[in-house]
Structures are given as C-alpha cells and as structure tokens.
Design a protein around this motif. Structure first.
Motif, PDB file in Angstrom:
ATOM      1  N   GLN A 168      -2.525   0.169   2.311  1.00  0.00           N
ATOM      2  CA  GLN A 168      -2.092   1.478   2.787  1.00  0.00           C
ATOM      3  C   GLN A 168      -2.433   2.561   1.771  1.00  0.00           C
ATOM      4  N   GLU A 169      -2.267   2.261   0.477  1.00  0.00           N
ATOM      5  CA  GLU A 169      -2.631   3.230  -0.558  1.00  0.00           C
ATOM      6  C   GLU A 169      -4.116   3.555  -0.494  1.00  0.00           C
ATOM      7  N   ILE A 170      -4.941   2.534  -0.264  1.00  0.00           N
ATOM      8  CA  ILE A 170      -6.387   2.765  -0.145  1.00  0.00           C
ATOM      9  C   ILE A 170      -6.681   3.596   1.094  1.00  0.00           C
ATOM     10  N   ARG A 171      -6.004   3.284   2.211  1.00  0.00           N
ATOM     11  CA  ARG A 171      -6.210   4.070   3.434  1.00  0.00           C
ATOM     12  C   ARG A 171      -5.842   5.532   3.196  1.00  0.00           C
ATOM     13  N   ASP A 172      -4.706   5.727   2.524  1.00  0.00           N
ATOM     14  CA  ASP A 172      -4.272   7.105   2.257  1.00  0.00           C
ATOM     15  C   ASP A 172      -5.265   7.819   1.355  1.00  0.00           C
ATOM     16  N   LYS A 173      -5.763   7.142   0.348  1.00  0.00           N
ATOM     17  CA  LYS A 173      -6.686   7.749  -0.615  1.00  0.00           C
ATOM     18  C   LYS A 173      -7.977   8.187   0.067  1.00  0.00           C
ATOM     19  N   TYR A 174      -8.482   7.373   0.987  1.00  0.00           N
ATOM     20  CA  TYR A 174      -9.761   7.661   1.636  1.00  0.00           C
ATOM     21  C   TYR A 174      -9.604   8.166   3.063  1.00  0.00           C
ATOM     22  N   ASN A 175      -8.387   8.511   3.451  1.00  0.00           N
ATOM     23  CA  ASN A 175      -8.106   9.027   4.792  1.00  0.00           C
ATOM     24  C   ASN A 175      -8.637   8.103   5.892  1.00  0.00           C
ATOM     25  N   ILE A 176      -8.331   6.859   5.765  1.00  0.00           N
ATOM     26  CA  ILE A 176      -8.732   5.876   6.764  1.00  0.00           C
ATOM     27  C   ILE A 176      -7.514   5.572   7.622  1.00  0.00           C
ATOM     28  N   LYS A 177      -7.728   5.560   8.942  1.00  0.00           N
ATOM     29  CA  LYS A 177      -6.623   5.235   9.841  1.00  0.00           C
ATOM     30  C   LYS A 177      -6.556   3.731  10.047  1.00  0.00           C
ATOM     31  N   LYS A 178      -5.342   3.254  10.100  1.00  0.00           N
ATOM     32  CA  LYS A 178      -5.125   1.825  10.312  1.00  0.00           C
ATOM     33  C   LYS A 178      -5.413   1.479  11.762  1.00  0.00           C
ATOM     34  N   LYS A 179      -6.082   0.352  11.985  1.00  0.00           N
ATOM     35  CA  LYS A 179      -6.342  -0.096  13.342  1.00  0.00           C
ATOM     36  C   LYS A 179      -5.024  -0.500  13.973  1.00  0.00           C
ATOM     37  N   GLU A 180      -4.794  -0.031  15.172  1.00  0.00           N
ATOM     38  CA  GLU A 180      -3.575  -0.385  15.897  1.00  0.00           C
ATOM     39  C   GLU A 180      -3.772  -1.736  16.554  1.00  0.00           C
ATOM     40  N   GLU A 181      -2.855  -2.630  16.307  1.00  0.00           N
ATOM     41  CA  GLU A 181      -2.933  -3.942  16.939  1.00  0.00           C
ATOM     42  C   GLU A 181      -2.210  -3.886  18.272  1.00  0.00           C
ATOM     43  N   VAL A 182      -2.861  -4.382  19.296  1.00  0.00           N
ATOM     44  CA  VAL A 182      -2.277  -4.367  20.621  1.00  0.00           C
ATOM     45  C   VAL A 182      -1.054  -5.275  20.675  1.00  0.00           C
ATOM     46  N   VAL A 183      -1.208  -6.489  20.198  1.00  0.00           N
ATOM     47  CA  VAL A 183      -0.106  -7.441  20.187  1.00  0.00           C
ATOM     48  C   VAL A 183       0.328  -7.586  18.740  1.00  0.00           C
ATOM     49  N   GLU A 184       1.523  -7.122  18.463  1.00  0.00           N
ATOM     50  CA  GLU A 184       2.006  -7.166  17.094  1.00  0.00           C
ATOM     51  C   GLU A 184       3.156  -8.155  16.992  1.00  0.00           C
ATOM     52  N   GLN A 185       2.801  -9.420  17.098  1.00  0.00           N
ATOM     53  CA  GLN A 185       3.789 -10.480  16.997  1.00  0.00           C
ATOM     54  C   GLN A 185       3.479 -11.308  15.763  1.00  0.00           C
ATOM     55  N   ALA A 186       4.526 -11.833  15.163  1.00  0.00           N
ATOM     56  CA  ALA A 186       4.317 -12.747  14.052  1.00  0.00           C
ATOM     57  C   ALA A 186       3.677 -14.005  14.623  1.00  0.00           C
ATOM     58  N   PRO A 187       2.626 -14.488  13.981  1.00  0.00           N
ATOM     59  CA  PRO A 187       1.978 -15.680  14.526  1.00  0.00           C
ATOM     60  C   PRO A 187       2.936 -16.859  14.505  1.00  0.00           C
ATOM     61  N   GLN A 188       2.936 -17.577  15.613  1.00  0.00           N
ATOM     62  CA  GLN A 188       3.787 -18.757  15.705  1.00  0.00           C
ATOM     63  C   GLN A 188       3.117 -19.866  14.911  1.00  0.00           C
ATOM     64  N   GLU A 189       3.768 -20.280  13.843  1.00  0.00           N
ATOM     65  CA  GLU A 189       3.199 -21.337  13.035  1.00  0.00           C
ATOM     66  C   GLU A 189       3.485 -22.674  13.692  1.00  0.00           C
ATOM     67  N   GLU A 190       2.495 -23.518  13.641  1.00  0.00           N
ATOM     68  CA  GLU A 190       2.679 -24.853  14.181  1.00  0.00           C
ATOM     69  C   GLU A 190       3.641 -25.601  13.267  1.00  0.00           C
ATOM     70  N   PRO A 191       4.639 -26.207  13.847  1.00  0.00           N
ATOM     71  CA  PRO A 191       5.564 -26.965  12.999  1.00  0.00           C
ATOM     72  C   PRO A 191       4.864 -28.179  12.399  1.00  0.00           C
ATOM     73  N   ASN A 192       5.322 -28.587  11.269  1.00  0.00           N
ATOM     74  CA  ASN A 192       4.774 -29.764  10.617  1.00  0.00           C
ATOM     75  C   ASN A 192       4.955 -30.952  11.548  1.00  0.00           C
ATOM     76  N   PRO A 193       3.885 -31.648  11.916  1.00  0.00           N
ATOM     77  CA  PRO A 193       4.017 -32.749  12.871  1.00  0.00           C
ATOM     78  C   PRO A 193       4.914 -33.878  12.347  1.00  0.00           C
ATOM     79  N   LEU A 194       5.036 -33.972  11.033  1.00  0.00           N
ATOM     80  CA  LEU A 194       5.900 -35.018  10.491  1.00  0.00           C
ATOM     81  C   LEU A 194       7.370 -34.629  10.586  1.00  0.00           C
ATOM     82  N   MET A 195       7.645 -33.329  10.735  1.00  0.00           N
ATOM     83  CA  MET A 195       9.021 -32.856  10.762  1.00  0.00           C
ATOM     84  C   MET A 195       9.504 -32.562  12.184  1.00  0.00           C
TER      85      MET A 195
END
Length: 125
Positions: A52-79
């Motif tokens: 974000q500091e770099i974006r602010d310094k160079y006036n770069i806009k952040k790409k908007e993510e359409v789906v902003e969900q935390a990625p569902q991590e696959e549970p450990n198959p052993l657990m």
C-alpha cells in the motif's frame, strides 16, 4: 504365582497414559498450526502494508477483487474427522442420484408399470 490379578491394572493405566499422551500430542499439533497460521497472517499484513505504501508513493490504484473471501484451506488429511457409516451411505446415495441414474431409474419404473398393466390385462387360463 498369581496369574489372575497381577497385571490387569497396569494395562489399564498404560492405556490411559497412552490416550492422554495422544490427546496432548494432538493438542500440541493444533496449537503449533494455529501459531504458524497467525505468524503467516501477520507477515501478510506487513507485506500488504508495504504494498500500500508503494501504491501511495506511485499513485497506483489497487485492483479490486470481485470475490474477497479468505481461501478455504484444505484440512490436513491426517487430521480429518472419520466419516460415520451413515455419512458414507448418504454420500453413496448422492452419487446414485446423478442425472444418468435418475433417467435409468425413471425408465425402469415406467417399464415395470407397463409390465404390470400388461400382466393385469392378459391372464392365462
């Protein structure tokens, strides 16, 4: 030489100790995993702050993510939790209900209905 009452209690105590040790081991694994996830989350926050500091310094806009969900991590198959026989049966039933199987079952039902009608109309004497 008393064979009846000698080691019965030791086996039970050993079993309880083993179960307790296993619970403690599982808990330690879970806690270590949580600490690792928290560490990585903090690192990602720091990286995002730097980005974000770099974006602010160079006036770069952040790409908007359409789906902003935390990625569902696959549970450990052993657990993972073991499935009960009821859950396994339900999964098998769901697999049986795919489109092709539904069509096949529908046709079989219709054929059996026609067969019953014909047998009702034709009787051997």
């Amino acid at each position: 030489m008393n064979f009846l009452g000698g080691d019965g209690g030791d086996d039970e105590n050993d079993k309880e100790k083993e179960e307790e040790a296993e619970r403690e081991r599982q808990e330690a694994i879970r806690e270590a995993e949580e600490r690792r996830k928290e560490k990585h989350r903090k690192m990602e926050e720091e990286r995002e702050k730097m980005r974000q500091e770099i974006r602010d310094k160079y006036n770069i806009k952040k790409k908007e993510e359409v789906v902003e969900q935390a990625p569902q991590e696959e549970p450990n198959p052993l657990m993972r939790k073991k499935k009960t026989p009821e859950e396994l049966a339900a999964e098998a039933e769901q697999e049986d209900l795919d489109d092709f199987t539904k069509l096949k079952n529908s046709i079989e039902t219709q054929v059996n209905e026609i067969k019953t009608q014909i047998e009702g109309k034709c009787s051997l004497q």
